[in-house]
Structures are given as structure tokens and as C-alpha cells.
Enzyme design. Structure first.
Site, mmCIF file in Angstrom:
data_model
loop_
_atom_site.group_PDB
_atom_site.id
_atom_site.type_symbol
_atom_site.label_atom_id
_atom_site.label_comp_id
_atom_site.label_asym_id
_atom_site.label_seq_id
_atom_site.Cartn_x
_atom_site.Cartn_y
_atom_site.Cartn_z
ATOM 1 N N CYS A 118 16.959 -9.402 -3.197
ATOM 2 C CA CYS A 118 16.174 -9.523 -4.434
ATOM 3 C C CYS A 118 17.102 -9.846 -5.609
ATOM 4 O O CYS A 118 18.126 -9.189 -5.801
ATOM 5 C CB CYS A 118 15.447 -8.212 -4.691
ATOM 6 S SG CYS A 118 14.722 -8.122 -6.335
ATOM 7 N N TYR A 156 16.734 -9.372 -8.750
ATOM 8 C CA TYR A 156 16.885 -8.298 -9.738
ATOM 9 C C TYR A 156 18.033 -7.389 -9.316
ATOM 10 O O TYR A 156 18.850 -6.970 -10.145
ATOM 11 C CB TYR A 156 15.585 -7.485 -9.906
ATOM 12 C CG TYR A 156 15.829 -6.289 -10.805
ATOM 13 C CD1 TYR A 156 15.826 -6.431 -12.189
ATOM 14 C CD2 TYR A 156 16.136 -5.045 -10.264
ATOM 15 C CE1 TYR A 156 16.125 -5.353 -13.021
ATOM 16 C CE2 TYR A 156 16.430 -3.966 -11.084
ATOM 17 C CZ TYR A 156 16.426 -4.122 -12.460
ATOM 18 O OH TYR A 156 16.729 -3.065 -13.266
ATOM 19 N N TYR A 167 9.064 -5.154 -7.864
ATOM 20 C CA TYR A 167 7.939 -5.549 -8.727
ATOM 21 C C TYR A 167 7.582 -4.424 -9.693
ATOM 22 O O TYR A 167 7.435 -3.264 -9.296
ATOM 23 C CB TYR A 167 6.696 -5.906 -7.904
ATOM 24 C CG TYR A 167 5.561 -6.325 -8.808
ATOM 25 C CD1 TYR A 167 5.527 -7.606 -9.352
ATOM 26 C CD2 TYR A 167 4.566 -5.417 -9.180
ATOM 27 C CE1 TYR A 167 4.534 -7.984 -10.235
ATOM 28 C CE2 TYR A 167 3.562 -5.783 -10.066
ATOM 29 C CZ TYR A 167 3.545 -7.069 -10.588
ATOM 30 O OH TYR A 167 2.563 -7.439 -11.478
ATOM 31 N N LEU A 192 12.296 0.708 -15.378
ATOM 32 C CA LEU A 192 11.621 1.209 -14.174
ATOM 33 C C LEU A 192 12.185 0.544 -12.912
ATOM 34 O O LEU A 192 12.380 1.210 -11.881
ATOM 35 C CB LEU A 192 10.109 0.979 -14.290
ATOM 36 C CG LEU A 192 9.225 1.555 -13.196
ATOM 37 C CD1 LEU A 192 9.540 3.009 -12.890
ATOM 38 C CD2 LEU A 192 7.749 1.397 -13.588
HETATM 39 N N1 COA Z 1 15.992 -11.422 -11.593
HETATM 40 C C1 COA Z 1 17.034 -10.735 -12.136
HETATM 41 N N2 COA Z 1 16.942 -10.009 -13.265
HETATM 42 C C2 COA Z 1 15.736 -9.994 -13.904
HETATM 43 C C3 COA Z 1 14.622 -10.677 -13.395
HETATM 44 C C4 COA Z 1 14.775 -11.417 -12.196
HETATM 45 N N3 COA Z 1 13.753 -12.104 -11.623
HETATM 46 N N4 COA Z 1 13.571 -10.467 -14.231
HETATM 47 C C5 COA Z 1 14.020 -9.691 -15.230
HETATM 48 N N5 COA Z 1 15.326 -9.385 -15.029
HETATM 49 C C6 COA Z 1 16.175 -8.556 -15.869
HETATM 50 C C7 COA Z 1 16.055 -8.950 -17.322
HETATM 51 O O1 COA Z 1 17.191 -9.706 -17.650
HETATM 52 C C8 COA Z 1 16.010 -7.616 -18.067
HETATM 53 O O2 COA Z 1 17.150 -7.558 -18.878
HETATM 54 P P1 COA Z 1 17.122 -6.815 -20.325
HETATM 55 O O3 COA Z 1 17.137 -5.341 -20.014
HETATM 56 O O4 COA Z 1 18.363 -7.289 -20.961
HETATM 57 O O5 COA Z 1 15.852 -7.272 -20.982
HETATM 58 C C9 COA Z 1 16.094 -6.530 -16.996
HETATM 59 O O6 COA Z 1 15.757 -7.207 -15.783
HETATM 60 C C10 COA Z 1 15.148 -5.381 -17.248
HETATM 61 O O7 COA Z 1 15.513 -4.318 -16.410
HETATM 62 P P2 COA Z 1 14.452 -3.194 -16.020
HETATM 63 O O8 COA Z 1 13.780 -2.681 -17.249
HETATM 64 O O9 COA Z 1 15.165 -2.212 -15.133
HETATM 65 O O10 COA Z 1 13.427 -4.052 -15.141
HETATM 66 P P3 COA Z 1 11.820 -4.038 -15.205
HETATM 67 O O11 COA Z 1 11.323 -2.659 -14.975
HETATM 68 O O12 COA Z 1 11.389 -4.734 -16.438
HETATM 69 O O13 COA Z 1 11.467 -4.933 -13.915
HETATM 70 C C11 COA Z 1 11.373 -6.949 -12.587
HETATM 71 C C12 COA Z 1 12.185 -6.138 -13.617
HETATM 72 C C13 COA Z 1 12.219 -8.180 -12.211
HETATM 73 C C14 COA Z 1 11.158 -6.103 -11.348
HETATM 74 C C15 COA Z 1 10.004 -7.355 -13.222
HETATM 75 O O14 COA Z 1 10.240 -8.203 -14.306
HETATM 76 C C16 COA Z 1 9.085 -8.061 -12.224
HETATM 77 O O15 COA Z 1 8.365 -7.403 -11.473
HETATM 78 N N6 COA Z 1 9.092 -9.415 -12.217
HETATM 79 C C17 COA Z 1 8.268 -10.197 -11.308
HETATM 80 C C18 COA Z 1 8.781 -10.109 -9.861
HETATM 81 C C19 COA Z 1 10.246 -10.552 -9.733
HETATM 82 O O16 COA Z 1 10.671 -11.570 -10.278
HETATM 83 N N7 COA Z 1 11.052 -9.741 -8.984
HETATM 84 C C20 COA Z 1 12.499 -9.968 -8.823
HETATM 85 C C21 COA Z 1 12.801 -10.899 -7.715
HETATM 86 S S1 COA Z 1 12.411 -10.196 -6.107
#
Ligand code: COA
Length: 102
Positions: free
Chosen positions: A75, A77, A42, A52
Site C-alpha cells: 500500500c 500510504y 482506507y 487514523l
Molecule cells: N499514498 C500515500 N500517502 C498518502 C496517500 C496515498 N494514496 N493519500 C494521502 N496520503 C498522505 C497525505 O500526504 C497526508 O499527509 P499530511 O498529513 O501531510 O496531510 C497523510 O497521508 C495523512 O495521514 P493520515 O492522517 O494518517 O491518513 P488518513 O487517515 O487521512 O488516511 C488514506 C490516508 C490514504 C488511507 C486515505 O486518504 C484514503 O483512504 N484514501 C483513499 C484510498 C487510498 O488511496 N489508499 C492508499 C493506497 S492503498
């Protein structure tokens, strides 16, 4: 010296790696003695898209490697974004043991 906001620390009691302000985190469960399961990542909306979550993953995978643990990437991500972008970490992704190695 001021503590970096995005410094990542291990919160062993709550099974997380988190920023010092606790607003961004990666959560895991311990599965047996040698496996961790990353269940959730998250990052608050205001900090997204800056890498991050990737830093949190790197901290968790580095910790796992240093402790000879393998990682289940539950997860999305981790499985769909972090690992495809950082395939070197696939080396410690958990694989189900075959019934026999012979
Ligand atoms: N699953 C997989 N990948 C995801 C995602 C998800 N649910 N949400 C976003 N991403 C990817 C995007 O494609 C993005 O790609 P880009 O760099 O081409 O824009 C990439 O994550 C961004 O990477 P990063 O900057 O390292 O991630 P972040 O710090 O923006 O955090 C999450 C990403 C997913 C943790 C944040 O969007 C979040 O907290 N979302 C809500 C909770 C969630 O869905 N968690 C993941 C499932 S447990």
C-alpha cells in the site's frame, strides 16, 4: 462505558485491522508463514488527515512484531507516508532473503 469509535480491532477472518464501525480499515494478505503484505488502507473522506491511517498501520505493525512477522508495504500510504514518518518500523519490513548468508 461507550466504545471509542476509533478503537482498532483485528478482524482475522477478513484479514483486516479496522475501526469498530468498520468504516476505516487496513487490509493484508498472508504470504507464507512469516510475512504479511499490507495491500490497502482506507479512511472515509470525513475522517482523513487526523492520523487514523497511521493508527491503523501502527496496529498492523505492532501485531506483526508481536507475531514475529515481517511486512511487505504494498500500500502506497504505508510505503510513502507511514514508514518515512515512522522509520523505526523499517526494522520489520520484509527484505528478500539473499541466496546465501555466507
Ligand atoms: N499514498 C500515500 N500517502 C498518502 C496517500 C496515498 N494514496 N493519500 C494521502 N496520503 C498522505 C497525505 O500526504 C497526508 O499527509 P499530511 O498529513 O501531510 O496531510 C497523510 O497521508 C495523512 O495521514 P493520515 O492522517 O494518517 O491518513 P488518513 O487517515 O487521512 O488516511 C488514506 C490516508 C490514504 C488511507 C486515505 O486518504 C484514503 O483512504 N484514501 C483513499 C484510498 C487510498 O488511496 N489508499 C492508499 C493506497 S492503498
Amino acid at each position: 462505558m461507550a466504545e471509542e469509535k476509533n478503537t482498532i480491532v483485528w478482524n482475522e477472518a477478513q484479514r483486516k485491522f479496522e475501526t469498530v464501525d468498520k468504516k476505516a480499515y487496513i487490509e493484508y494478505e498472508v504470504r507464507g508463514s512469516k510475512v504479511i503484505d499490507i495491500t490497502h488502507t482506507y479512511v472515509p473522506p470525513s475522517k482523513r488527515g487526523l492520523g487514523l491511517a497511521a493508527d491503523l498501520c501502527a496496529a498492523a505493525f505492532t501485531h506483526a512484531q508481536n507475531h514475529s512477522l515481517s511486512v511487505i508495504p504494498t500500500c502506497s500510504y504505508v510505503s510513502d507516508t507511514f514508514l518515512p514518518r515512522n522509520p523505526n518500523w523499517n526494522s520489520i519490513v520484509h527484505k528478500d532473503d539473499p541466496k546465501s548468508s555466507m
